[in-house]
Design an enzyme around this catalytic site. Structure first.
Site, short mmCIF file in Angstrom:
data_model
loop_
_atom_site.label_atom_id
_atom_site.label_comp_id
_atom_site.label_asym_id
_atom_site.label_seq_id
_atom_site.Cartn_x
_atom_site.Cartn_y
_atom_site.Cartn_z
N PRO A 1 31.39 39.49 35.22
CA PRO A 1 32.94 40.28 34.79
C PRO A 1 33.78 40.59 35.92
O PRO A 1 33.32 40.70 36.85
CB PRO A 1 32.21 41.63 34.26
CG PRO A 1 30.70 41.36 35.03
CD PRO A 1 30.20 40.29 35.12
N ASN A 2 34.98 40.38 35.51
CA ASN A 2 36.00 40.76 36.60
C ASN A 2 36.40 39.82 37.33
O ASN A 2 37.26 40.02 38.40
CB ASN A 2 35.86 42.18 36.97
CG ASN A 2 36.01 43.44 36.30
OD1 ASN A 2 36.77 43.59 35.40
ND2 ASN A 2 34.64 43.99 36.04
N ARG B 1 42.75 41.26 42.33
CA ARG B 1 42.12 42.51 42.28
C ARG B 1 41.67 42.78 43.67
O ARG B 1 40.74 41.87 44.53
CB ARG B 1 40.81 42.31 41.32
CG ARG B 1 39.68 43.42 41.73
CD ARG B 1 38.47 43.05 40.72
NE ARG B 1 37.60 43.84 41.16
CZ ARG B 1 36.09 43.45 41.31
NH1 ARG B 1 35.81 42.26 40.89
NH2 ARG B 1 35.24 44.48 41.59
N TYR C 1 38.44 40.72 48.48
CA TYR C 1 38.11 39.46 47.82
C TYR C 1 39.13 38.15 48.12
O TYR C 1 38.71 37.05 47.68
CB TYR C 1 37.97 39.60 46.34
CG TYR C 1 37.06 40.66 45.85
CD1 TYR C 1 35.62 40.54 45.93
CD2 TYR C 1 37.32 41.83 45.56
CE1 TYR C 1 34.69 41.29 45.53
CE2 TYR C 1 36.49 42.95 44.96
CZ TYR C 1 35.32 42.47 45.18
OH TYR C 1 34.16 43.39 44.81
N ASN D 1 27.28 33.95 40.25
CA ASN D 1 27.96 35.39 40.65
C ASN D 1 27.71 36.11 39.57
O ASN D 1 28.73 36.36 39.01
CB ASN D 1 29.06 35.12 41.47
CG ASN D 1 29.60 36.59 41.83
OD1 ASN D 1 29.22 37.46 41.68
ND2 ASN D 1 30.86 36.17 42.72
N ALA E 1 29.25 42.61 38.30
CA ALA E 1 28.75 43.92 37.87
C ALA E 1 27.36 43.82 37.22
O ALA E 1 26.50 45.00 37.32
CB ALA E 1 29.70 44.68 37.28
N ASP F 1 16.07 37.70 32.13
CA ASP F 1 15.20 36.90 31.22
C ASP F 1 15.73 35.64 30.76
O ASP F 1 15.02 34.59 30.61
CB ASP F 1 15.15 37.93 30.18
CG ASP F 1 14.16 39.11 30.34
OD1 ASP F 1 13.30 39.10 31.53
OD2 ASP F 1 14.05 39.95 29.33
N GLU G 1 21.98 32.42 43.70
CA GLU G 1 22.91 33.46 43.32
C GLU G 1 23.78 33.95 44.65
O GLU G 1 23.37 33.71 45.58
CB GLU G 1 22.13 35.09 43.49
CG GLU G 1 22.60 36.28 43.42
CD GLU G 1 21.91 37.37 43.56
OE1 GLU G 1 20.32 37.39 43.53
OE2 GLU G 1 22.28 38.58 43.40
N HIS H 1 27.42 36.15 45.96
CA HIS H 1 28.37 37.21 46.09
C HIS H 1 29.56 36.96 46.92
O HIS H 1 29.35 36.58 48.26
CB HIS H 1 27.71 38.59 46.35
CG HIS H 1 26.62 38.77 45.47
ND1 HIS H 1 26.72 39.13 44.24
CD2 HIS H 1 25.09 38.83 45.55
CE1 HIS H 1 25.69 39.41 43.41
NE2 HIS H 1 24.62 38.92 44.14
N LEU H 2 30.59 37.33 46.63
CA LEU H 2 31.86 37.33 47.60
C LEU H 2 31.75 38.18 48.79
O LEU H 2 31.81 37.77 49.54
CB LEU H 2 33.06 37.43 46.78
CG LEU H 2 33.50 36.25 45.67
CD1 LEU H 2 34.63 36.90 44.77
CD2 LEU H 2 34.04 35.07 46.09
N ARG I 1 28.62 47.86 50.56
CA ARG I 1 29.25 48.59 49.60
C ARG I 1 28.39 49.58 48.97
O ARG I 1 27.61 50.10 49.49
CB ARG I 1 29.66 47.49 48.48
CG ARG I 1 30.58 46.44 49.12
CD ARG I 1 31.10 45.63 48.04
NE ARG I 1 32.01 46.30 47.20
CZ ARG I 1 32.50 45.64 46.10
NH1 ARG I 1 32.07 44.36 45.79
NH2 ARG I 1 33.22 46.41 45.30
#
Lengths: 152, 152, 152, 152, 152, 152, 152, 152, 152, 152, 152, 152
Positions: free
Chosen positions: D13-14, D21, D26, D77, D80, D90, D101, D103-104, D110
């Site tokens: 999401p996002n 944003r 980012y 990624n 949220a 799952d 996995e 993450h930017l 954070r």
């Protein structure tokens, strides 16, 4: 030290299943085997050992109280009650005798609720993880403690 | 079993102050006394004991690693590092040797931060509260463990 | 960018046992193998890599401080100190150089006390779980970070 | 290895707001830029990359399940959903494919609720904090992982 | 009781993978098999069962709301949403119908985050650990509950 | 201020059941009633209000993102997602618009898991406990906030 | 509703510094300004507002008790006592009057100890984050609440 | 009091970077400056001050132990070890000398892990937040403590 | 610096019992003795000290606020309010004056609820454990802080 | 399957008060009623059910141990011991028989200390909230489990 | 015992509302009724009782301090301050008089924050749950305590 | 009230050691002394008191259940079971009789695990800290409670 010392050997709940229960963790010796080894080892050290096993918290409290005035020390494997019994803790406090706590398995390798002992800080010391041999270590530890106290 | 076994005996930080420091808790024997008793007791059991003390976490890790391939087991009183050292824990894991953890005082009678051991669940077992005599119990426990392993 | 960059490559406690220790988790390559691969890969990118391993928290702090003014960045696998060393964290803060944190194993698959890093939030980023190959990823990440900074 | 590998690239999401944003955190590249770079980089490695973005947890689960039997790995990624989605966890478990996995931002810099990943311990590994360049590192990591698995 | 009752049977995320996913935990029957068994068993009890599966939390909420006024009860295996969805909980509260919660695996044997259900205290009861057979138990439980309510 | 402002009015999961669901807590007015009152009140203030309800977290995120560049503010009752949705929080952050959070019931009188809002600290402010009238307060609050910003 | 209603307006500790203290957070209006706006706004609604400020928890309790039997409601900004005062909570309970809690700043954006209110669950509702304008919202909320109660 | 007193002044890890590291927090004076000021101030009070800095926990323990019998007190800024070192705590206990703990920055304004000191409750007292001047306060505090003890 | 500075000296609850209360912890000097020493010491430094003691949290807040614009700093021993008073904290924030926190006893040696200070992170620094002499240290610390600020 | 199976039905403390105690929660049927229904239902399935009730933890442990070698499974409602008895847990582990845990009330609707079961993760599964009918569900579940095991 | 004893009877905040406030919990008797009963009962026992009520923490501290040297004991119902006031606790410690703590309601049946008393462990004992009659029990308890102390 | 009331007086584990055990805490009177005083005091109030002591949790539960229908109330000192026994709590709930909880020592002065009572919130009230005299207070409290109930 001229007279024979008397020690109570308490086995808590499910220790009567020893040798039958989860042998991968607890080994193949039965509780009778353990008691025989301990009474023999006691004799060699001039100590009369009275073994006792119960699954009942109240019965263990009764037995510990009964030591008052006639026994010199206690070796206890409180089993499952190790982690929850304030009553056994209070019984130990009430008789003012040295107590050695022993566990067959290494309780710190098992479920988190087995890591906390309600007995440890009212015992002389704790031995954990050496299987049935731990009982003999506990006997040595208690014998040494009693002799050291006599000397002082 | 024909050959002599070699055991490392590790004393963590501040144990070099033994006999000088807080005698009410730790007794009057010095670390040299302890090491002499232990090497003597080792000889009687056909075991060569190498004592080592350091206040440096890194030096203890170095020493444990150096056991790899030449020693058969370790007796360790990690002192203050008991409760915080993941490095000593990892060193124990890295050499795949049986380790017995021992504490002079009953750590469960002291500050809460001393109740947690980072070593306990990677050791064979733990002995706590029997003073200097606990080292001899640890030696018996480790000897018994090594012999039992040989038999199997 | 005309001049060769210098990067410190820090390996924390027990990483000198790499290839010997728990190969199921860490693989069969030794630390020398890793350092050789890294210095080779560095050369291809015009970067001089200085490998360093120590089991001593203090020695790692000393080394990080020594980078001040002569190195452009650090790749660090802090091993067991990842989870407890405020001193290494402070050393990183004191030299104001970009740091990439790398772990051989996926620390989130292991004991809960390995899930928390004292270094992660003072590093540029973290790479975890890709074995020895993770060092090369870390080198790429740091190189890219240094180049991007130069451009801005 | 003769055949082209297929990798799913999931953006949570996002991430469709990327470039619009919070550019201070980012960067200015858009998600289309990222996807283009990734498909190009994939082609150079003989890998077909299918990008997918959704703000819907259920849609991400649907997509991951659809990989079953046709894809060889996933780069994700989870945005949220990283911190709350047991359903995505799952789904990953259900398809038995290697997942990387990414993450930017450095999630450890954070809010505390971003420090915990529900995905990390079912992924091969995690890369965090290297901005858009982290996707390329993730691709290298997954490619290396797939090749290593083939060899064994 | 003259009229046929209608029951909604809700399967949460990833249950569509049943039979494909982790068979060691969940068995080899597919979700279609389960639904067929349940509709058959329903018919024998004069109950029309409407199966529904979705990976989307919102879709499950929509479906539960749609029962309002036309169904008499719900059997739900909320899957991963069991542990996090306040929305499904609120949907159940909003329609005032009896709900039986069912889990294939024994959720208390799995990760700690699966031990907490957001649904359990707004359901009639919970059945966990009996595999696919648990659905039939849930049907019996709900049928009995509906009949008992009618009598009172 | 010459031009009409546009405000999005978001209702989260289960708010479509308003008037049907738990009237003791939420009152008898339906969501259509609320929306009508709000659009009327908006008109009186020269504000066009676009109502939106969804049970899908992803759909709410989509809708919030779509405000970017065309709306001036958001009034949101995130319902059950208040307490868990980092995705909605991130969507709010991504569009940089003022948001007013509103709850019909006093969330501090209900279950503990409803006391924590993931939205509150990225909103201008929060209004809770005044039933449907709270929406009008939220409109006043947002209108006042927008006018105040314009003045500065 | 024929008779004029009386409302107590309580300002807790340090609110007398309003306009002097941390204007970046609280704005430039003084407490006298606020009280004047509120009594004026009250008059327009046929409500007599009695403002009261104290830095003393006991004085605030005294004042709340004094409302008993003569006032119809309370608007309170308990300031620092919001988070610790069980005494003010009990005073509110003892007089059985509707109370509206208001905070100038958004307490959820500040230190964690400000996130918990001892008052919130004994108030009708809470308004937080709208600065001085929040007092007018509180007045509307309480007026509406009192009118609604009269109607029922 | 006729004889000169000896005080050890211990600086923990990274304090050798003083003046170079984060000057916004710690100021521009170097550790040499501090030591010079302290030895000068000591001389004026008839006290010989021995400064010592190390990044090694073990070296600090060694040094503290070496005070035993020859020094009258210690001023210590344990730096990062403040928060984790049980070993330094035990060393202080082992030598039975008065210790004053000092921190340059106000540790209560920094990360939560810096709020807890393992040393504070075995020290005479703690001084925190007054920069380099805090060392002079610590010297006054320790001097006063030593003189007061002599008088009693 | 030509003009005399004014400092408020605040003593919190029960400090008026000094010399009467628990002398083993607090010593035999009375509060009047302390105030006399402090005003004398102030005079020597060209500082006028205004002592103030109250058992009332509100009175302490009133007094701190009254410093605004006329005093240059505050020395405060908040006594029992140290650990709970957000109101005193807010008063300190509201007047923007430097504050030095002082405790007679070492609060880290006492009950756990005394280890947390609500004041520490809004003060310049904290001094704890040096008895009545700590007030003089606090005066030196504040004087030095004021002079240093003037120079910059 | 030719031979009759034997199942122990254990009722924990206070279940002998069933029908007398808190009927609003537990219903009006007595424990004799339950046992009669269960033995009848057992007969229909070719299963001999031995009911047992005790208020004594030790007696329940004794009884469970006595099943060893002669019974095929256990249905247990451990009552208050559900939440605290490690001894019953260990007894179940010691006999290696399948156990079904059942609760009359929905334990997740009651006090928090009733939400945790010490038995659940060593049982096959758990049934909670269906009143006396839950015993029949438990019988079906255990019967099905025993038959399924026989088939494999 | 020849001389009349003096006892202070302290009622904390909101107890002046007794008889008016929440009669379902606290009964219909007013505080004046209680004080009259207590002074009468005191006279019968040769004890002069001085009642005191305040909503101000500071005033209660002042009053307790004033007992020093003239009163023999205190009965206190600290009301809301029971759970938060370290200041009242310190006042009790400062005067070294026996204190009996009494609560009208059973505080263990109420909100969790009322279960903790800051006073209980510095009082002789605690009486809770017997309504106004509890004051008479407290008087008996304190009288008995004072007489017992005199005898020893 | 014409008929004699019957009250059960329950003493939990280790109270049979009263007078022998830890006299510094519990005094020199034996349990027989206590029971004699209580039955005498009962007779004076027209109440027949049946004393009962057991170390067995189950036996205490049995005894409490046996009161059902023949006794009017219970005075209980649950000893160690105070803090862990849900079974005794449930027994009290099952018989719907008023219960007064009494402790000899002030449980709030002892180990933290003694601060929590599983009985307190199902009792009328609690008396703690007044030694043996507390039993007489408990008798008065229960008598008063029974008479008050009769009057209403």
């Amino acid at each position: 030290m001229g007279e024979e010392k008397k020690i109570l050997l308490v086995h808590g709940p499910n220790l009567n299943m020893l040798g039958k229960r989860e042998p991968a963790i607890y080994g193949a010796e039965t509780l009778d085997d353990v008691n025989r080894q301990m009474t023999d080892a006691g004799k060699q050290r001039g100590i009369a050992i009275t073994p006792f096993q119960s699954n009942h918290e109240g019965a263990i409290i009764d037995k510990i109280q009964a030591c008052f005035g006639t026994f010199q020390g206690i070796i206890i494997n409180p089993g499952a009650y190790t982690h929850t019994s304030i009553g056994i803790r209070d019984a130990i406090l009430s008789i003012s005798l040295p107590v050695v706590e022993i566990h067959l398995s290494n309780i710190y390798k098992r479920e988190p609720f087995r890591h906390k002992s309600m007995i440890a800080d009212v015992a002389v010391g704790q031995i954990s993880g050496f299987g049935v041999y731990g009982y003999l270590l506990a006997l040595d530890a208690l014998t040494h403690h009693l002799n050291a106290s006599v000397k002082n």
